[in-house]
Design a protein around this motif. Sequence first.
Motif, PDB file in Angstrom:
ATOM      1  N   GLN A 246       0.448  -1.544  -0.242  1.00  0.00           N
ATOM      2  CA  GLN A 246       0.108   0.304  -0.437  1.00  0.00           C
ATOM      3  C   GLN A 246       0.633   1.416  -0.132  1.00  0.00           C
ATOM      4  N   LEU A 247       0.085   2.473  -1.055  1.00  0.00           N
ATOM      5  CA  LEU A 247       0.804   3.672  -0.292  1.00  0.00           C
ATOM      6  C   LEU A 247       0.782   4.332   0.557  1.00  0.00           C
ATOM      7  N   ARG A 248       1.727   4.702   1.235  1.00  0.00           N
ATOM      8  CA  ARG A 248       1.516   5.160   3.072  1.00  0.00           C
ATOM      9  C   ARG A 248       1.421   6.308   2.657  1.00  0.00           C
ATOM     10  N   VAL A 249       0.080   6.888   2.934  1.00  0.00           N
ATOM     11  CA  VAL A 249       0.099   8.562   3.304  1.00  0.00           C
ATOM     12  C   VAL A 249      -0.231   8.931   4.376  1.00  0.00           C
ATOM     13  N   VAL A 250       0.280   9.972   4.511  1.00  0.00           N
ATOM     14  CA  VAL A 250       0.045  10.639   6.244  1.00  0.00           C
ATOM     15  C   VAL A 250      -0.215  12.383   6.703  1.00  0.00           C
ATOM     16  N   PHE A 251      -1.051  12.739   7.359  1.00  0.00           N
ATOM     17  CA  PHE A 251      -1.493  14.267   7.709  1.00  0.00           C
ATOM     18  C   PHE A 251      -1.924  14.869   8.677  1.00  0.00           C
ATOM     19  N   VAL A 252      -1.232  15.841   8.645  1.00  0.00           N
ATOM     20  CA  VAL A 252      -0.570  16.075  10.645  1.00  0.00           C
ATOM     21  C   VAL A 252      -0.928  17.719  10.752  1.00  0.00           C
TER      22      VAL A 252
ATOM     23  N   ASP B 296       5.255   6.688   2.982  1.00  0.00           N
ATOM     24  CA  ASP B 296       5.580   7.047   1.470  1.00  0.00           C
ATOM     25  C   ASP B 296       5.126   8.622   1.450  1.00  0.00           C
ATOM     26  N   VAL B 297       4.214   9.091   2.228  1.00  0.00           N
ATOM     27  CA  VAL B 297       3.400  10.284   1.338  1.00  0.00           C
ATOM     28  C   VAL B 297       2.934  11.441   2.571  1.00  0.00           C
ATOM     29  N   SER B 298       3.865  12.875   3.241  1.00  0.00           N
ATOM     30  CA  SER B 298       2.855  13.609   3.778  1.00  0.00           C
ATOM     31  C   SER B 298       2.326  15.033   3.526  1.00  0.00           C
ATOM     32  N   LEU B 299       0.901  15.215   3.457  1.00  0.00           N
ATOM     33  CA  LEU B 299       0.104  15.974   3.222  1.00  0.00           C
ATOM     34  C   LEU B 299       0.349  17.157   3.670  1.00  0.00           C
ATOM     35  N   GLY B 300       0.615  18.867   2.466  1.00  0.00           N
ATOM     36  CA  GLY B 300       0.782  19.427   3.376  1.00  0.00           C
ATOM     37  C   GLY B 300      -1.088  20.420   3.631  1.00  0.00           C
ATOM     38  N   ILE B 301      -1.091  21.474   2.551  1.00  0.00           N
ATOM     39  CA  ILE B 301      -2.227  21.798   3.198  1.00  0.00           C
ATOM     40  C   ILE B 301      -3.019  22.376   1.519  1.00  0.00           C
TER      41      ILE B 301
END
Length: 369
Positions: A189-195, A263-268
């Motif tokens: 899986q593509l692992r994506v995170v938003f903080v 894998d991916v960090s989300l911005g705004i």
Amino acid sequence: MRWLAFGTYDVQRHPRVAVLLDGLRESGEEVVEVNDPLPLDTAGRVQMLRQPWRLPILAWQLGRCWARLIRGARKAGQVDAVLVGYMGHFDVRLARFLFRKTPIVLDHLISASGTATDRGLAGSGGVKQKLLRWIDRKALGSADVVLVDTPEHLDALPADVQARAVVTPVGATKPWFAQYRAETATHEQLRVVFVGLFTPLHGTAYLGDALAELADDPRIAVTMVGKGQDHADCRRRAAANRNVTWVDWVRGDELPAFVAGHDVSLGIFGTTAKAQNVVPTKVYQGAAAGCAVLTSDTPPQRAMLGDTAVFVPPGDASALAAALRTLADDRELLQRHRRQVHERALEHFTAVGVVAGLLDRVRQPAPAR
């Protein structure tokens, strides 16, 4: 030089201050701290504007902190410059009173009036907005050097302040850079995170809609960390997606490793005026940790990140969903973005790099006031 870091800042809530202090120390400066964190975050201060009868609580808490700051300032001895940390609109006035002949630097990362407008508290007029603009003006007038994080925020300053302002990117501290791994395992899986705090700036309504569009794609697993103003709405919009994990918060000392595990960090993705002028802390941190960064295509973010990030139009949920599908499809592209954005961070967003312009400015003769 001997610096005094002064104010009611909280490095756990606002790591920007930690970047500045680390940068000064790593540049060979001596730094002493007189700090008493105000037990009230940005959301708490905004809530007081919604309920003005609570303002005496802020005054009481600030008064207690200031009493301790005054005692600490007396013990600090002679210093060459004073740095007033993030959200120091009131602290900088106390610093000016205590250190009348010492250069004072204010980290003006956000304006009081701009934050209130972004969070729907005040329009361009009205009593609240006038009061907040007055608070901003008094804070800026108390500083010899003003730090902002983007050229857009520099342009938004009053003309007489711009001459004594310096653009200093937010950057990231060493623990974030320490998480980088050149070779990473490929997961199914593509692992994506938003903080984040789910404010209009973050555009989490559009993120929620994008997650709903991805409900039929089990290749993409998303972790949403944080709570705030638009959290319930985002979660409602994304309800169809069973590949989303919701986490209330992650401790600051655990956050670098947590984010780097994705894998991916989300911005705004917001469309507010403020969202067009900032590069959020999470973008710098995700880049430092070696995640691919996916964020909105705005002038300041494009200028800071160049072509190393993945950009989508602000407020475009379908484009956001499509970008995640592309990264899930093309793992070579994913790895290239991870490597390139980290190299960009090493070149421009380390603590030493962030404070370079500040040190150049304070060592120059002060511009006329």
